[in-house]
Each structure stands twice: as structure tokens, then as C-alpha cells.
Write a protein that holds these residues in place. Sequence first.
Motif, PDB file in Angstrom:
ATOM      1  N   GLN A  41      79.676  46.207  -2.316  1.00  0.00           N
ATOM      2  CA  GLN A  41      80.387  47.210  -2.541  1.00  0.00           C
ATOM      3  C   GLN A  41      80.284  48.364  -1.786  1.00  0.00           C
ATOM      4  OE1 GLN A  41      79.001  47.594  -6.538  1.00  0.00           O
ATOM      5  NE2 GLN A  41      80.430  46.505  -7.329  1.00  0.00           N
ATOM      6  N   PHE A  44      82.267  47.261   1.356  1.00  0.00           N
ATOM      7  CA  PHE A  44      83.804  47.299   1.066  1.00  0.00           C
ATOM      8  C   PHE A  44      84.252  48.771   0.932  1.00  0.00           C
ATOM      9  CE2 PHE A  44      87.237  46.783  -2.250  1.00  0.00           C
ATOM     10  CZ  PHE A  44      87.938  46.067  -1.726  1.00  0.00           C
ATOM     11  N   LEU A  48      87.421  50.257   3.170  1.00  0.00           N
ATOM     12  CA  LEU A  48      88.678  51.214   2.755  1.00  0.00           C
ATOM     13  C   LEU A  48      88.931  52.349   3.463  1.00  0.00           C
ATOM     14  CD1 LEU A  48      88.239  50.102  -1.079  1.00  0.00           C
ATOM     15  CD2 LEU A  48      89.588  49.027   0.579  1.00  0.00           C
ATOM     16  N   ALA A  75      87.270  42.159  -0.521  1.00  0.00           N
ATOM     17  CA  ALA A  75      87.633  42.443  -1.838  1.00  0.00           C
ATOM     18  C   ALA A  75      87.517  40.968  -2.697  1.00  0.00           C
ATOM     19  CB  ALA A  75      89.019  42.606  -1.821  1.00  0.00           C
ATOM     20  N   THR A  78      83.500  40.620  -3.197  1.00  0.00           N
ATOM     21  CA  THR A  78      83.176  41.898  -4.413  1.00  0.00           C
ATOM     22  C   THR A  78      83.540  41.283  -5.797  1.00  0.00           C
ATOM     23  OG1 THR A  78      83.612  43.729  -3.294  1.00  0.00           O
ATOM     24  CG2 THR A  78      83.566  44.059  -5.640  1.00  0.00           C
TER      25      THR A  78
END
Length: 165
Positions: A41, A44, A48, A75, A78
Motif C-alpha cells: 500500500q 502503491f 499514484l 493495484a 493490493t
Amino acid sequence: MSVADDSPSRSRGRDETEEERADRMWGELIQEVRITQMGVQILFGFLLTVVFTSTYHALDDTDQTIYIVTVVLGATATGALIGPVALHRIVSGQRIKPQAVVWASRLTFVGLLLLLATMTCSLLLILRVATHNDYVPWLVGGVFAWYLLCWFVLPAWARRHHTGR
């Protein structure tokens, strides 16, 4: 139960019922997933933000493609690593914990594979942008091999060497 008892729970090295074993395995799996979830996370989240920087727009088409593939892999990793939590919540109380542990374990394994791909692609993109050198694929290949060794080869060797499976 006697010491000579050859019941399935004895052959596993623990004196536990199928439900007790599922509870124990679920707890262990969730602890493992909790650690992995945090890492994926955070990675990620950083991925982003890249698209909103001026540097992203300066990337060539190949690097932008690597970025997009990396974000999609992040993604999906995750999703796979959060999947066991959703699975547990949805099937909780349905008396299928042993099966849920198997499904959650498979999701976690897929999540680890996707995390491996995400981290490899992230490293590829970062090193391509940072160095523009011909040795980048070799560095990335070396790190990829290290991940494989640590995450899959060593555990498989230990399993085979110590359990005969």
C-alpha cells in the motif's frame, strides 16, 4: 489420545482439530498479510503520486508504459493482498474456515507474485530514469533473482528439506 495414535492431527505434529488448525493457520496468515499489505500500500501510494509530477510528463513513451504497467500491477497486488480480509469477513460464521484458509493462502501467494512484479517494474523505471545506462536490466535482473531466492526458492527448499514435501 495415546502416543502411538496415528490420527491425522498427530501426523501433523500438533494435537489439534481441523477447526483449531484452521484458526491457528488463519491467525498466522493474517499476520503475514498485514505486513505485506502495508508495504504494497505504501509503494502503491507513492506510485499514484508520480503521474501528478512534472517529471512524469518528461518521460518517454517506454517509461510511461512501464509506469502504467507498474501502477496496474500495484493495484492488483493490493487487491490480492487485501482479498483475504474481505474473504474472512464475508464467510465468517459460515463454518468453512478450513476452506477459507486455503483460498486466502492462494490469494496471498498471488499477491506476493504481483508484488514481486510491481517491485521489479518500479525498480526498472526508477533506474532507467536515474541512470539511462545499459547495465539497468542487469541490476534489475539481479534484484529480481534476489527476491525469487528470498521469497520462493529458500522457502521451497526449506519445505522440501525439512518436511519431505
